[in-house]
Enzyme design. Structure first.
Site, PDB file in Angstrom:
ATOM      1  N   ASP A 198     -25.156   2.769   3.445  1.00  0.00           N
ATOM      2  CA  ASP A 198     -24.039   1.988   2.373  1.00  0.00           C
ATOM      3  C   ASP A 198     -23.340   1.094   2.680  1.00  0.00           C
ATOM      4  O   ASP A 198     -22.379   1.671   2.438  1.00  0.00           O
ATOM      5  CB  ASP A 198     -24.588   2.685   1.155  1.00  0.00           C
ATOM      6  CG  ASP A 198     -23.761   2.316  -0.014  1.00  0.00           C
ATOM      7  OD1 ASP A 198     -23.217   1.080   0.020  1.00  0.00           O
ATOM      8  OD2 ASP A 198     -23.881   2.373  -0.773  1.00  0.00           O
ATOM      9  N   TYR A 258     -21.843   8.546  -3.528  1.00  0.00           N
ATOM     10  CA  TYR A 258     -21.855   7.554  -5.180  1.00  0.00           C
ATOM     11  C   TYR A 258     -22.856   8.505  -5.924  1.00  0.00           C
ATOM     12  O   TYR A 258     -23.971   9.250  -5.177  1.00  0.00           O
ATOM     13  CB  TYR A 258     -22.739   6.199  -4.859  1.00  0.00           C
ATOM     14  CG  TYR A 258     -22.150   5.465  -6.328  1.00  0.00           C
ATOM     15  CD1 TYR A 258     -21.178   5.404  -6.526  1.00  0.00           C
ATOM     16  CD2 TYR A 258     -23.644   4.961  -6.224  1.00  0.00           C
ATOM     17  CE1 TYR A 258     -21.360   4.534  -7.543  1.00  0.00           C
ATOM     18  CE2 TYR A 258     -24.065   4.553  -7.781  1.00  0.00           C
ATOM     19  CZ  TYR A 258     -22.798   4.225  -8.179  1.00  0.00           C
ATOM     20  OH  TYR A 258     -22.547   3.563  -9.733  1.00  0.00           O
ATOM     21  N   ARG A 266     -41.375 -12.630  -9.406  1.00  0.00           N
ATOM     22  CA  ARG A 266     -41.308 -11.774  -8.691  1.00  0.00           C
ATOM     23  C   ARG A 266     -41.499 -11.753  -7.559  1.00  0.00           C
ATOM     24  O   ARG A 266     -40.575 -11.060  -6.915  1.00  0.00           O
ATOM     25  CB  ARG A 266     -42.751 -10.641  -9.761  1.00  0.00           C
ATOM     26  CG  ARG A 266     -42.382  -9.580  -8.512  1.00  0.00           C
ATOM     27  CD  ARG A 266     -42.807  -8.038  -9.601  1.00  0.00           C
ATOM     28  NE  ARG A 266     -44.098  -8.373 -10.448  1.00  0.00           N
ATOM     29  CZ  ARG A 266     -45.405  -8.586  -9.784  1.00  0.00           C
ATOM     30  NH1 ARG A 266     -45.182  -8.992  -8.957  1.00  0.00           N
ATOM     31  NH2 ARG A 266     -46.311  -8.486 -11.318  1.00  0.00           N
ATOM     32  N   LYS A 317     -20.327  -4.625  -6.773  1.00  0.00           N
ATOM     33  CA  LYS A 317     -19.227  -4.860  -6.024  1.00  0.00           C
ATOM     34  C   LYS A 317     -18.221  -6.330  -5.490  1.00  0.00           C
ATOM     35  O   LYS A 317     -18.290  -7.327  -5.968  1.00  0.00           O
ATOM     36  CB  LYS A 317     -19.024  -3.410  -5.298  1.00  0.00           C
ATOM     37  CG  LYS A 317     -19.907  -2.536  -6.002  1.00  0.00           C
ATOM     38  CD  LYS A 317     -19.986  -1.936  -7.338  1.00  0.00           C
ATOM     39  CE  LYS A 317     -20.360  -0.943  -8.324  1.00  0.00           C
ATOM     40  NZ  LYS A 317     -20.536  -0.285  -7.342  1.00  0.00           N
TER      41      LYS A 317
END
Ligand SMILES: *Cc1c(COP(=O)(O)O)cnc(C)c1O
Length: 384
Positions: free
Chosen positions: A175, A103, A51, A200
């Protein structure tokens, strides 16, 4: 030649990378492990628990930092997990100014999750810098920009927003999912944080969900790393490997996405049964000049409305498309079509949605890298 000096295309392949130390593997091994042997308590080779850090994830994070011209990369389990980490820099009473045309999932996490914790969000049209300035108060801590916007393809002037942010000592996050660093480099334009849904274009093959942040400032990187580790929304080694592999062909894919995007946008704009096409490469696009100045090309994302603007006509078109797959998401090698009002943007109330132009007849295309003639033929048969 130091890798920092390499040009962009070379950095997608080599940036932050070196052969693996154990056996010289050219691609980083997928370190599918949660933990690492220690010789004595604290006696480890830089990794204790996956982690906190994992070598495959580190390889990806170094690549992300390199391609965005940043110093520190952080990879998360999804784009939204990356956004979640940024907003966790803030506390109750802090205010965020964001784009109104955003978005859907970003809007949802802002409104439905973080408002509950006392963070206030203002959604404004960011084409006009004055609009943003009017919403700045001493409580404003973050400006959240998405450009090109999803799905209306508006362009926000990152440099002008960054000057405003600097003046009021407010963080600016961009973004960069739609543009990718191939087309625009927000850190170079004055942003503090770049965010990606690497699901994406960076991944590019519609086979992985992953998110990323890139920053230059060490203190900001440390704060975000603390949140990444403390909240724990990290990505696994296999997913890190897939995105790293995707990044190596980002520049060749983007070049073709742009070429095909232009052909499809022009085809639609000249079609008698199409009312309006939204694509920043058109010289009559309202923000075309800004797009030209901050982007290298105009990308493969296009939205359009069929003549008459009827919901039923839009649905008929997306149902008839054969090569374009009707699906959520974007940025893969294959072409996709979406209906924002019922799919990606369904979480935004209709009234809010239509204010920014996301009408029920709007269709969004993610133009892939197939032969452009086949893509235009598919659109022709679906529209006619
Ligand atoms: C998909 C997307 C996100 C969210 O990323 P996930 O990887 O799906 O969590 C954020 N911003 C934009 C612009 C996106 O397209």
């Amino acid at each position: 030649m130091g890798k920092k000096q390499l040009k962009f295309n070379s950095r997608t392949i080599h940036g932050g990378q070196s052969p693996d130390e154990a056996y010289g593997a050219v691609m980083p091994p997928i370190y599918q492990t949660s933990t690492y042997a220690q010789s004595t308590p604290g006696g480890h080779k830089g990794y204790e628990y996956s982690r906190s850090a994992n070598p495959t994830r580190t390889a990806l994070e170094n690549s992300l930092a390199s391609i965005e011209n940043g110093n520190y990369g952080l990879a998360f389990g999804s784009g939204l997990a990356a956004i979640d980490a940024v907003i966790k820099l803030l506390g109750p009473g802090d205010e965020v100014i964001s784009t109104s045309d955003l978005y859907g999932g970003s809007y949802r996490i802002f409104k439905s999750i973080f408002e509950k914790y006392g963070i206030v969000f203002h959604f404004v049209g960011m084409q006009d810098i004055e609009e943003i300035a009017q919403h700045i108060s001493p409580k404003t801590k973050l400006i959240w920009v998405e450009t090109p916007t999803n799905p209306m393809m508006n362009i926000i002037d990152i440099k002008s927003v960054s000057q405003l942010a600097r003046k009021y000592n407010v963080l600016l996050a961009v973004d960069n999912t739609f543009a990718t660093p191939y087309l625009q480099l927000p850190l170079d334009l004055g942003a503090d944080i770049v965010m990606h849904s690497a699901t994406k274009y960076l991944g590019g093959h519609s086979d992985v969900v992953l998110g990323a942040l890139v920053v230059r400032d060490k203190e900001l990187a440390d704060q975000l790393y603390f949140i990444q580790n403390a909240s724990g929304a990290v990505c696994g080694p296999m997913d890190s490997f897939l995105v790293l592999r995707g990044i190596k062909t980002l520049h060749v894919r983007m070049q073709r996405h742009c070429e095909n995007g232009r052909a499809v946008a022009e085809y639609l704009a000249n079609h008698p049964k199409i009312e309006k096409v939204f694509w920043p490469g058109f010289s009559d696009h309202p923000n075309h000049e800004v797009a030209k100045s901050q982007m290298k090309d105009f990308g493969g994302m296009i939205s359009f409305v069929p003549k008459g603007g009827k919901y039923q006509d839009a649905i008929k078109i997306v149902e008839k498309l054969q090569l374009f797959t009707l699906a959520e998401s974007l940025g893969g090698v294959e072409s996709l079509a979406g209906h924002p009002a019922s799919m990606t943007h369904a979480s935004i109330p209709k009234e809010e949605r239509e204010k920014s132009g996301v009408v029920d007849a709007l269709i969004r295309l993610s133009v892939g890298i197939e032969d452009k003639e086949d893509l235009m033929e598919d659109l022709r048969q679906a529209i006619e």
